[in-house]
Design an enzyme around this catalytic site. Structure first.
Site, mmCIF file in Angstrom:
data_model
loop_
_atom_site.group_PDB
_atom_site.id
_atom_site.type_symbol
_atom_site.label_atom_id
_atom_site.label_comp_id
_atom_site.label_asym_id
_atom_site.label_seq_id
_atom_site.Cartn_x
_atom_site.Cartn_y
_atom_site.Cartn_z
ATOM 1 N N ASN A 326 1.008 -1.577 0.432
ATOM 2 C CA ASN A 326 0.377 -0.219 0.097
ATOM 3 C C ASN A 326 1.023 1.265 -0.093
ATOM 4 O O ASN A 326 0.762 2.344 1.084
ATOM 5 C CB ASN A 326 -1.177 0.017 1.219
ATOM 6 C CG ASN A 326 -2.150 0.786 0.912
ATOM 7 O OD1 ASN A 326 -2.187 1.069 0.067
ATOM 8 N ND2 ASN A 326 -3.503 0.513 1.851
ATOM 9 N N HIS A 358 -9.105 3.804 8.715
ATOM 10 C CA HIS A 358 -9.022 2.181 8.560
ATOM 11 C C HIS A 358 -11.189 2.637 8.243
ATOM 12 O O HIS A 358 -11.644 0.945 8.378
ATOM 13 C CB HIS A 358 -8.806 1.096 8.593
ATOM 14 C CG HIS A 358 -7.414 1.351 7.575
ATOM 15 N ND1 HIS A 358 -6.179 1.712 7.811
ATOM 16 C CD2 HIS A 358 -6.889 0.276 6.812
ATOM 17 C CE1 HIS A 358 -5.021 1.824 6.695
ATOM 18 N NE2 HIS A 358 -5.939 0.736 6.188
#
Length: 571
Positions: A326, A358
């Site tokens: 990521n 998140h």
């Protein structure tokens, strides 16, 4: 009122195909949009390559909005509302506060969406939260770039901030095109406004020494092949290792651990597929140029690369794994958290932003805190043991094998809460392991440097860095405070002039301003002043470093040195 329809109101046109294949229609819609993006991207670069800037902005915007409506239906209104309100704030809010206003608003809106997902969704689906998270990254980086261009003086900016600074609020069309362009609205990765506008203007790619423009077709084909390989794994192998099988009790501990590792490894494959496919679409559109290789002179097309699958799977430490995972989100965290927060709170702010972005599921926080602890434990393990093996090839090979196997198991152990999302099943699995991963990490961080001390020149400062790193984590996990106080109280490891945690490159605490502690002079030695983290300007060369585009690439002889990419991001 919000409900399940907020997330699952996409088209059911492909429901018969979904029933035939045996997967959810949300996944079929997602893969279908990625597939048709290939000809759209080729048309954009080959046919519209000489079109007007306005046309090259309308085309990806229109297709991107169609994708959102097809996949998420009425939920697309949340993406539009967040974007348009943020644009209004950019246009009318005081420039001095514009970045924090947009950051607070967009992250709060995302939290609201996360809350309703937590309240209504019982299992993972491809819903609006994914594109919403990508949009939040773009909105916040754009707001910070605008703040840099309007408020800060040029000498106050780093070379990277200078390159991305914006002097005025963009018009509505390029703004919406940047937020919703079809190349990455569904999957990411993050791209930056200045790079995207250069693409629409046809100035993104630079000519080589022969005066020719490089072609990304070959590179894109390789990435499409990788994506095809991973979707084959998803179709034929992943169903044999369902997450529900983790609860099996008919295996001995070794068999079950191996089975658990494969189950968790296959959970990464969908990310590999989506990110490689998105990277290929970007390249086919003409985006992703990142300068020329200093040695070969070949064009690099990794500006939009979000993952390096081989590096993730072959990593021998948590740091190596996270460095290759990521990548776009790592850059976002640096730009809006690490580089912007007060020095005392840089590390803590970066971790908290990652968790907040998140979602609100407890599994995310368990994963992040566990990964942070493993990073510190891995540092202590490496400093205390690695130097004892490197001079003997057989011993070095044995060390590499052990660290490779250990990293794979600990990655599965760390990521399980991220998969199941909830507290109870996460703790149940850790209990099945008798919390051995956490206990080993604490042992390596606290006790191992006593039992097997690092080399003399590193001994003092490794203890300091471990205590600093544990102290940083304790800010976000108060359960560690008693342990830290009892372990480090009264020690003479903390000279007043030693750098504060805010000067560490990351939570690992193994380096200061990208320079390994072991290579720095003692705190009171001549020339050991306080350094600052800097970036080389675009296209510049210095020693073994070459920086082009917005991706910083560094060649290091000592991989002990950590950096901001150690921050645990699992999404």
């Amino acid at each position: 009122m919000p409900g399940e329809h907020t997330f699952n109101s996409g088209s059911v046109l492909l429901q018969p195909l979904a029933d035939m294949v045996g997967v959810g229609v949300d996944k079929i819609n997602f893969v279908g949009c990625l597939a048709v993006s290939v000809p759209y991207a080729l048309f954009y670069s080959r046919v519209l390559g000489k079109a007007s800037e306005r046309t090259r902005q309308i085309y990806p915007l229109f297709i991107g909005l169609c994708y959102c409506c097809f996949c998420f239906g009425s939920a697309t209104k949340h993406l539009l509302a967040n974007s348009l309100i943020s644009y209004a704030l950019m246009s009318f809010a005081p420039a001095k506060h514009i970045h924090w206003l947009i950051f607070t608003f967009s992250m709060s809106y995302l939290t609201w969406v996360h809350f309703y997902r937590w309240n209504y969704i019982s299992e993972y689906t491809i819903d609006i939260t994914g594109p919403f998270m990508v949009c939040v990254q773009r909105l916040t980086t754009l707001a910070f770039s605008l703040h840099d261009g309007l408020v800060k003086k040029e000498e106050e900016l780093s070379p990277l901030q200078k390159r991305e600074a914006i002097k005025r609020v963009p018009d509505l069309l390029p703004f919406l095109s940047y937020i919703f362009h079809f190349q990455s609205i569904l999957t990411g990765p993050l791209s930056y406004f200045t790079d995207y506008i250069n693409l629409t203007r046809g100035t993104h790619v630079k000519k080589n020494e022969n005066g020719e423009l490089p072609d990304a077709s070959a590179e894109a084909l390789v990435k499409l092949v990788k994506a095809g390989f991973f979707i084959g794994i998803i179709a034929f192998l992943e169903p044999r290792f369902p997450p529900s099988a983790i609860n099996r009790t008919d295996m001995n501990p070794i068999q079950w651990t191996i089975y658990f590792y494969f189950i968790m490894s296959f959970q990464r494959v969908p990310y590999y597929f989506a990110w490689y496919f998105a990277d290929a679409i970007y390249n086919l559109s003409g985006f992703g140029f990142n300068g020329y290789d200093a040695e070969t002179g070949e064009a690099k097309w990794d500006l939009a690369t979000n993952v390096h699958a081989w590096k993730v799977e072959s990593a021998q430490s948590m740091k190596e794994t996270l460095d290759a995972w990521n990548v776009g989100t790592m850059g976002w965290l640096r730009r809006v958290a690490f580089d912007r927060a007060p020095k005392k709170y840089r590390v803590l702010s970066t971790y908290l932003l990652s968790a907040w972005w998140h979602g609100i599921f407890m599994g995310y926080y368990l994963t992040f805190l566990t990964a942070a602890l493993f990073t510190i434990g891995g540092q202590g393990f490496r400093r205390s043991l690695r130097w004892r093996f490197v001079n003997s090839p057989p011993l070095k090979f044995a060390y590499d094998v052990v660290t490779f196997i250990g990293t794979k198991i600990l990655m599965a152990y760390t990521a399980y809460p991220f998969l199941v999302l909830h507290w109870q099943p996460s703790i149940a699995l850790y209990q099945r392991f008798y919390f051995i991963g956490h206990l080993m990490a604490l042992f390596c961080a606290v006790a191992l440097p006593y039992i097997l001390p690092p080399p003399r020149q590193e001994k003092k400062y490794i203890y300091i860095s471990i205590s600093i790193s544990l102290f940083s984590i304790s800010h976000s996990h108060s359960l560690l405070l008693p342990l830290i106080r009892s372990s480090f109280a009264g020690r003479e490891w903390f000279p007043p002039s030693f750098p504060l945690p805010s000067e560490m490159c990351c939570c690992c605490g193994c380096c200061v301003n990208n320079e390994p502690i072991s290579k720095r002079p003692p705190p009171n030695a001549a020339g050991s002043g306080k350094d600052s983290i800097t970036q080389q300007p675009t296209g510049s060369k210095k020693g073994n470093e070459t920086v082009a585009g917005s991706t910083e690439q560094k060649t290091k002889k000592d991989s002990d040195c950590g950096n901001y990419e150690n921050v645990s991001i699992m999404k």
